[in-house]
Design an enzyme around this catalytic site. Structure first.
Site, PDB file in Angstrom:
ATOM      1  N   ASP A 177      -3.617   2.444  -5.440  1.00  0.00           N
ATOM      2  CA  ASP A 177      -2.444   2.514  -4.565  1.00  0.00           C
ATOM      3  C   ASP A 177      -2.205   1.238  -3.760  1.00  0.00           C
ATOM      4  OD1 ASP A 177      -4.677   2.793  -2.985  1.00  0.00           O
ATOM      5  OD2 ASP A 177      -3.817   4.312  -1.675  1.00  0.00           O
ATOM      6  N   GLU A 178      -2.934   0.163  -4.051  1.00  0.00           N
ATOM      7  CA  GLU A 178      -2.756  -1.107  -3.346  1.00  0.00           C
ATOM      8  C   GLU A 178      -2.686  -2.256  -4.347  1.00  0.00           C
ATOM      9  OE1 GLU A 178      -5.057  -1.370   0.704  1.00  0.00           O
ATOM     10  OE2 GLU A 178      -6.348  -0.424  -0.774  1.00  0.00           O
TER      11      GLU A 178
ATOM     12  N   ASP B 113       0.853  -1.196   0.000  1.00  0.00           N
ATOM     13  CA  ASP B 113       0.000   0.000   0.000  1.00  0.00           C
ATOM     14  C   ASP B 113       0.882   1.237   0.000  1.00  0.00           C
ATOM     15  OD1 ASP B 113      -2.687   1.496   0.915  1.00  0.00           O
ATOM     16  OD2 ASP B 113      -1.043   2.163   2.199  1.00  0.00           O
TER      17      ASP B 113
END
Length: 417
Positions: free
Chosen positions: A105-106, A9
């Protein structure tokens, strides 16, 4: 051999990208938000410095500035964030070809076969962190476990709060780690579900994990009705770390449906205003279907109010007699769903989806109406838009005050490029 799964993350992703691009912001509170010029919109991301002032994601820009008057507001640049995200994916792929995006974003990584080449899981995580920081200036946190759901919780509960940004959650130690946590920290549990669980005596993740599944289903039926059995089993499996889903790089490649939704700039109460946006949504969905060579037979439409604590709205679907990707046919179906299910309450979000997809090179001819003429017309307008831009040709309704097409043409995902 037990799998080794990571969930990586990126910390305050949008804000981190902006701080990396602007060294002068390094030790200052920065947030990415709607429209700094109008001082309106919500906070999309806040850097750690801003969070120390209490600034949080999803609060209004006005609330954030009240907490931190010196907050630096940056207009979102979605195309830049997408480009950086793709660069980070390429970094992950230097360690394993088993990479599955979870959000911008992960991303999940299966490094089971990589430890023989790059060292332990923790060493791989450190090398990933260093490489991402070197290439993008973004700090990442990594949770490690044997399943995707455990890796996700290892990241959210521990890695994000540790100085190293790395945490390993062995499946053998759940009783002394995960099960001690409040049930509100479990993946997939929000404030409303937390309140439901507390009513039936579940306060920790361990309380949920230890409860016999049959008893949990029975108690949830009392609270939520007989259709809650599947939900109960999912929660019980999550608490016990059970997740058989593999990391699949192809997860997002199979097209099951084409949909489009938008959050409106204000509450829409007028049916005529809603119809303007429904038509724009139907046109966008149909255009994307035509571009991909699909038709759909199931049209879904939905609306949601602005008050998330007291949710209003609906999401319903209808099956058409024949598959279509014609804008007017999709719009007519979506409009009928509104006729039946809209409760007349103001709406802030609207969506239209076309599913049960099939290839568009074979379709049923009809005796009435001239569908082929309409298809040719829409293909022509599509070509004009592809060549000259999405606003090169517009319906007259898209010039009305309620229309959103022109403003959203300069955005990605509702945010500026």
């Amino acid at each position: 051999m037990e799998r080794i799964i990571m969930l990586a993350d990126c910390q305050s992703f949008y804000a981190s990208v902006e701080k990396a691009a602007h060294p002068e912001y390094q030790n200052k509170p920065v947030a990415v938000a709607g429209d700094p010029a109008r001082r309106s919109g919500i906070i999309l991301a806040a850097c750690p410095v801003a969070k120390q002032y209490g600034v949080s994601t999803a609060e209004t820009l006005g609330e954030a500035l009240g907490k931190c008057p010196e907050l630096i507001i940056v207009k979102p640049r979605m195309q830049t964030y997408i480009d950086v995200s793709l660069m980070i994916t390429e970094i992950y792929e230097t360690f394993t070809d088993m990479v599955e995006p979870f959000s911008i974003d992960e991303q999940f990584l299966d490094v089971t076969g990589s430890v023989n080449y790059f060292g332990s899981a923790e060493e791989i995580a450190r090398r990933i962190q260093n490489k991402i920081m070197l290439y993008t200036g973004v700090w990442s946190r990594v949770g490690i476990s044997s399943t995707k759901v455990l890796a996700k919780m290892a990241t959210d509960i521990w890695a994000k709060k540790s100085e190293s940004g790395i945490f390993t959650l062995p499946s053998s130690s759940l009783e002394t780690t995960l099960w001690l946590q409040p049930v509100s920290k479990m993946f997939g549990i929000g404030s409303r579900m937390t309140a439901h669980f507390q009513r039936i005596g579940i306060f920790t993740i361990g309380d949920l994990a230890r409860m016999p599944l049959a008893e949990l289903k029975r108690k949830m039926r009392v609270l939520m009705g007989r259709n809650s059995d599947i939900q109960a089993e999912l929660y019980w499996q999550t608490a016990n770390g059970i997740d058989s889903s593999p990391v699949k790089p192809s997860t997002h490649n199979g097209q099951q449906a084409v949909g489009h939704q938008m959050t409106l700039p204000r509450d829409f109460s007028s049916r005529s205003d809603i119809d303007v946006v429904l038509l724009e949504l139907s046109e966008e969905v149909s255009r994307r279907c035509r571009a991909k060579g699909y038709m759909g037979q199931v049209v879904s439409a939905g609306a949601q109010g602005a008050d998330f604590d007291k949710p209003t709205g609906f999401f319903r679907q209808t099956t058409l007699a024949d598959p279509t990707n014609i804008t007017r046919e999709v719009f007519d179906a979506a409009r009928k769903l509104f006729d039946t299910h809209w409760d007349q309450m103001p709406v802030r979000k609207l969506g239209v989806t076309l599913s049960k997809l099939s290839q568009d090179h074979e379709y049923q001819l009809t005796m009435f109406g001239n569908r082929e003429r309409v298809r040719r017309l829409e293909r022509t307008t599509d070509q004009i838009k592809y060549r000259y831009g999405s606003t090169a040709i517009l319906r007259a309704s898209s010039l009305l005050e309620a229309a959103q097409a022109r403003e959203r043409s300069v955005k990605i995902g509702g945010h500026y490029r």
